[in-house]
Design an enzyme around this catalytic site. Structure first.
Site, short mmCIF file in Angstrom:
data_model
loop_
_atom_site.label_atom_id
_atom_site.label_comp_id
_atom_site.label_asym_id
_atom_site.label_seq_id
_atom_site.Cartn_x
_atom_site.Cartn_y
_atom_site.Cartn_z
CG HIS A 110 21.68 -36.93 25.28
ND1 HIS A 110 21.93 -36.60 23.96
CD2 HIS A 110 22.71 -36.43 25.99
CE1 HIS A 110 23.08 -35.92 23.90
NE2 HIS A 110 23.58 -35.82 25.11
CG HIS B 40 21.58 -31.72 25.31
ND1 HIS B 40 22.42 -30.66 25.58
CD2 HIS B 40 22.34 -32.68 24.73
CE1 HIS B 40 23.64 -30.98 25.17
NE2 HIS B 40 23.60 -32.19 24.64
CU LIG Z 1 25.21 -34.74 25.31
ZN LIG Z 2 22.14 -28.94 26.33
#
Ligand SMILES: [Cu+2]
Ligand SMILES: [Zn+2]
Length: 185
Positions: A81, A97
């Site tokens: 992330h 992400h």
């Molecule tokens: Cu995730």
């Molecule tokens: Zn992703």
């Protein structure tokens, strides 16, 4: 009075220039070594440490070695992330992400995938997992657009459910149950 100030200012100027050169010299070897390894302590939704992940950047590939215990058995989505902030219990602080290329989520998505997308994690009946994953499109080297150690860092997050590899933005992988902030080593 002024005849003392001018020599003083000139001396100060030289001192600053010299100090600048000195710090540049000491920084070069440090940055040459930087961006090779990182680690993340994994915490659960109570903030309890349940494992760790080690990141090694070598020969154009990034290898992640992760081990954890006390996880719900089964298949779990796992991603990198965009922010190195793991605030329990929901870990929303870690952001979306890692996606410097502006793609959609999922290996099976024609508009995918995020650089932070990873293959699902298989956790055994004992709740333990130990895996090694190699990635080719991300780096730890500072200053690169695909660097995990960018301004706000990155984190590694495990989800409650499996990632379906196609649903944007997170593969229907459910709640975030584990998070670890990447720290340069
Ligand atoms: Cu995730
Ligand atoms: Zn992703």
């Amino acid at each position: 009075m002024t005849r003392f100030i001018w020599p003083l200012l000139i001396t100060l100027g030289f001192t600053i220039v010299l100090a600048g050169c000195g710090s540049m010299k000491t920084k070069v070897p440090v940055s040459a070594d930087a961006g090779k390894t990182a680690e993340a302590i994994l915490i659960d939704t109570d903030g309890t440490e349940i494992g760790e992940a080690h990141f090694t950047d070598a020969d154009g590939a990034l290898t992640i070695s992760l081990r954890a215990e006390g996880l719900p058995p089964g298949t779990h989505g796992i991603h990198l992330h965009e922010k190195a902030v793991c605030t329990p219990p929901d870990f929303k602080s870690a952001g979306s992400h890692f996606n410097p290329k502006g793609k959609q989520h999922g290996f099976d998505n024609p508009k995918g995938f995020h650089l932070g997308d990873l293959p699902n994690l298989e956790v055994g009946e004992d709740g333990k997992v130990a895996v090694k994953v190699t990635m080719h499109d991300v780096t730890l080297q500072p200053g690169k657009p695909n660097s995990l150690l960018d301004g706000d860092g990155s984190s590694i997050v495990i989800h409650a459910e499996a990632d379906d590899y196609k649903t944007d933005p997170a593969g229907n992988s459910g709640d975030r149950i584990v998070c670890g902030e990447l720290k340069s080593k």
